[in-house]
Design a protein around this motif. Structure first.
Motif, mmCIF file in Angstrom:
data_model
loop_
_atom_site.group_PDB
_atom_site.id
_atom_site.type_symbol
_atom_site.label_atom_id
_atom_site.label_comp_id
_atom_site.label_asym_id
_atom_site.label_seq_id
_atom_site.Cartn_x
_atom_site.Cartn_y
_atom_site.Cartn_z
ATOM 1 N N ALA A 40 -18.273 23.086 68.567
ATOM 2 C CA ALA A 40 -19.187 23.993 67.864
ATOM 3 C C ALA A 40 -18.710 24.033 66.417
ATOM 4 O O ALA A 40 -17.910 24.876 66.043
ATOM 5 C CB ALA A 40 -19.174 25.372 68.493
ATOM 6 N N GLY A 41 -19.148 23.068 65.637
ATOM 7 C CA GLY A 41 -18.656 22.900 64.274
ATOM 8 C C GLY A 41 -17.647 21.763 64.232
ATOM 9 O O GLY A 41 -17.394 21.112 65.245
ATOM 10 N N ARG A 42 -17.111 21.539 63.059
ATOM 11 C CA ARG A 42 -16.198 20.414 62.869
ATOM 12 C C ARG A 42 -15.026 20.834 61.988
ATOM 13 O O ARG A 42 -15.102 21.825 61.279
ATOM 14 C CB ARG A 42 -16.914 19.249 62.211
ATOM 15 C CG ARG A 42 -18.130 18.759 62.966
ATOM 16 C CD ARG A 42 -18.778 17.579 62.309
ATOM 17 N NE ARG A 42 -18.048 16.343 62.443
ATOM 18 C CZ ARG A 42 -18.012 15.587 63.538
ATOM 19 N NH1 ARG A 42 -18.651 15.966 64.612
ATOM 20 N NH2 ARG A 42 -17.341 14.462 63.565
ATOM 21 N N LEU A 43 -13.988 20.031 62.056
ATOM 22 C CA LEU A 43 -12.895 20.085 61.094
ATOM 23 C C LEU A 43 -12.678 18.650 60.615
ATOM 24 O O LEU A 43 -12.733 17.717 61.416
ATOM 25 C CB LEU A 43 -11.599 20.594 61.734
ATOM 26 C CG LEU A 43 -11.422 22.092 61.877
ATOM 27 C CD1 LEU A 43 -10.164 22.402 62.670
ATOM 28 C CD2 LEU A 43 -11.354 22.773 60.517
ATOM 29 N N ASP A 44 -12.431 18.484 59.322
ATOM 30 C CA ASP A 44 -12.182 17.154 58.786
ATOM 31 C C ASP A 44 -10.935 16.548 59.415
ATOM 32 O O ASP A 44 -10.068 17.266 59.936
ATOM 33 C CB ASP A 44 -11.970 17.234 57.270
ATOM 34 C CG ASP A 44 -13.190 17.745 56.544
ATOM 35 O OD1 ASP A 44 -14.310 17.439 56.992
ATOM 36 O OD2 ASP A 44 -13.013 18.455 55.540
ATOM 37 N N PRO A 66 -25.054 27.934 60.102
ATOM 38 C CA PRO A 66 -24.753 28.835 58.982
ATOM 39 C C PRO A 66 -25.665 30.055 58.900
ATOM 40 O O PRO A 66 -25.300 31.055 58.298
ATOM 41 C CB PRO A 66 -24.951 27.950 57.744
ATOM 42 C CG PRO A 66 -24.975 26.553 58.225
ATOM 43 C CD PRO A 66 -25.362 26.573 59.668
ATOM 44 N N ARG A 67 -26.841 30.003 59.520
ATOM 45 C CA ARG A 67 -27.750 31.160 59.474
ATOM 46 C C ARG A 67 -27.122 32.399 60.099
ATOM 47 O O ARG A 67 -27.465 33.523 59.744
ATOM 48 C CB ARG A 67 -29.054 30.852 60.200
ATOM 49 C CG ARG A 67 -29.936 29.865 59.487
ATOM 50 C CD ARG A 67 -31.170 29.599 60.277
ATOM 51 N NE ARG A 67 -30.789 29.124 61.611
ATOM 52 C CZ ARG A 67 -31.621 28.987 62.632
ATOM 53 N NH1 ARG A 67 -32.878 29.294 62.497
ATOM 54 N NH2 ARG A 67 -31.198 28.521 63.790
ATOM 55 N N THR A 135 -11.721 33.549 53.783
ATOM 56 C CA THR A 135 -12.726 33.707 54.832
ATOM 57 C C THR A 135 -14.092 33.423 54.235
ATOM 58 O O THR A 135 -14.483 34.037 53.234
ATOM 59 C CB THR A 135 -12.692 35.127 55.432
ATOM 60 O OG1 THR A 135 -11.390 35.366 55.988
ATOM 61 C CG2 THR A 135 -13.746 35.288 56.528
ATOM 62 N N ILE A 136 -14.794 32.476 54.866
ATOM 63 C CA ILE A 136 -16.133 32.101 54.418
ATOM 64 C C ILE A 136 -17.126 32.346 55.550
ATOM 65 O O ILE A 136 -16.737 32.487 56.713
ATOM 66 C CB ILE A 136 -16.198 30.630 53.945
ATOM 67 C CG1 ILE A 136 -15.867 29.669 55.093
ATOM 68 C CG2 ILE A 136 -15.280 30.415 52.746
ATOM 69 C CD1 ILE A 136 -16.086 28.202 54.768
ATOM 70 N N ARG A 137 -18.393 32.376 55.205
ATOM 71 C CA ARG A 137 -19.448 32.601 56.197
ATOM 72 C C ARG A 137 -20.502 31.506 56.133
ATOM 73 O O ARG A 137 -21.653 31.715 56.451
ATOM 74 C CB ARG A 137 -20.072 33.978 55.985
ATOM 75 C CG ARG A 137 -19.136 35.066 56.449
ATOM 76 C CD ARG A 137 -19.625 36.451 56.086
ATOM 77 N NE ARG A 137 -18.805 37.461 56.732
ATOM 78 C CZ ARG A 137 -17.578 37.784 56.369
ATOM 79 N NH1 ARG A 137 -17.002 37.165 55.376
ATOM 80 N NH2 ARG A 137 -16.901 38.721 57.006
ATOM 81 N N GLU A 138 -20.088 30.360 55.666
ATOM 82 C CA GLU A 138 -20.938 29.180 55.616
ATOM 83 C C GLU A 138 -20.164 28.050 56.287
ATOM 84 O O GLU A 138 -19.116 28.280 56.844
ATOM 85 C CB GLU A 138 -21.230 28.767 54.176
ATOM 86 C CG GLU A 138 -21.820 29.839 53.313
ATOM 87 C CD GLU A 138 -21.949 29.371 51.890
ATOM 88 O OE1 GLU A 138 -22.985 28.773 51.576
ATOM 89 O OE2 GLU A 138 -21.022 29.595 51.108
ATOM 90 N N GLY A 139 -20.641 26.860 56.144
ATOM 91 C CA GLY A 139 -19.929 25.721 56.717
ATOM 92 C C GLY A 139 -20.342 24.428 56.049
ATOM 93 O O GLY A 139 -20.628 23.445 56.712
#
Length: 187
Positions: A40-44, A66-67, A135-139
């Motif tokens: 559920a999402g990624r990491l580089d 991101p929504r 802390t971010i709220r996007e991706g």
């Protein structure tokens, strides 16, 4: 519906199959033998830390989309010594090539007690470094690295510590554990 918390090591691809070109790299399949689970999402490749995997497509979308603005907290080792202006810029949002970021929570922290990275981060006696909690709220793609670079603080090491209420606490690199879903159902 099941959820796995995985501590992705440096250099591991966030997919279960290898790339068709280039040198072979370790994938999630080297660590997680649970069919039907997807990130559920990624990491580089060069980022470490918390990766959530689930067997439920709706939960996967809710975490990664991101929504929904799921907060993601990173421990970021940066080159340089941030001043208040750089931290304020991160807190207000930073202009990147693909537009303004949402405001972030940003603070300088003491060096966290983390595992050693392999390979280690380069050390230069003449260039200071420090750690931030961001802390971010996007991706967006490589967002944290681009944000710190935009304020003059290139990222040396990036560890995602938290996604929503789930944390990396107590999970060693390359290890995983079952978690509770947002509804509180034990897995």
């Amino acid at each position: 519906m099941a959820l796995i918390l995985f501590n992705k090591p440096y250099g591991v691809l966030c997919q279960f199959s290898g790339e068709r070109t280039g040198p072979p790299r370790p994938t999630l399949a080297a660590f997680i033998d649970r069919p039907g689970f997807y990130p559920a999402g990624r990491l580089d490749l060069d980022s470490e830390g918390l990766l959530l995997l689930t067997d439920d497509g709706r939960l996967q979308a809710r975490i990664a989309d991101p929504r929904f603005k799921t907060p993601k907290t990173y421990l970021v080792q940066v080159e340089g010594d941030p001043d208040e202006a750089a931290l304020d810029a991160l807190r207000r949002g930073v202009r990147l090539k693909d537009g303004m970021t949402l405001p972030a929570e940003a603070e300088q922290i003491n060096d966290p007690a983390l595992w050693p990275r392999d390979p280690p981060v380069r050390f230069r006696k003449t260039v200071p470094d420090c750690w931030l909690r961001l802390t971010i709220r996007e991706g967006r793609n490589r967002q944290v690295r681009r944000m710190t670079a935009a304020v003059g603080l290139p990222t040396l090491r990036l560890v995602r510590w938290r996604i929503g209420d789930w944390t990396l606490d107590g999970i060693e690199p390359g290890q995983w554990r079952n978690a509770q879903t947002p509804a509180g159902d034990a897995i």
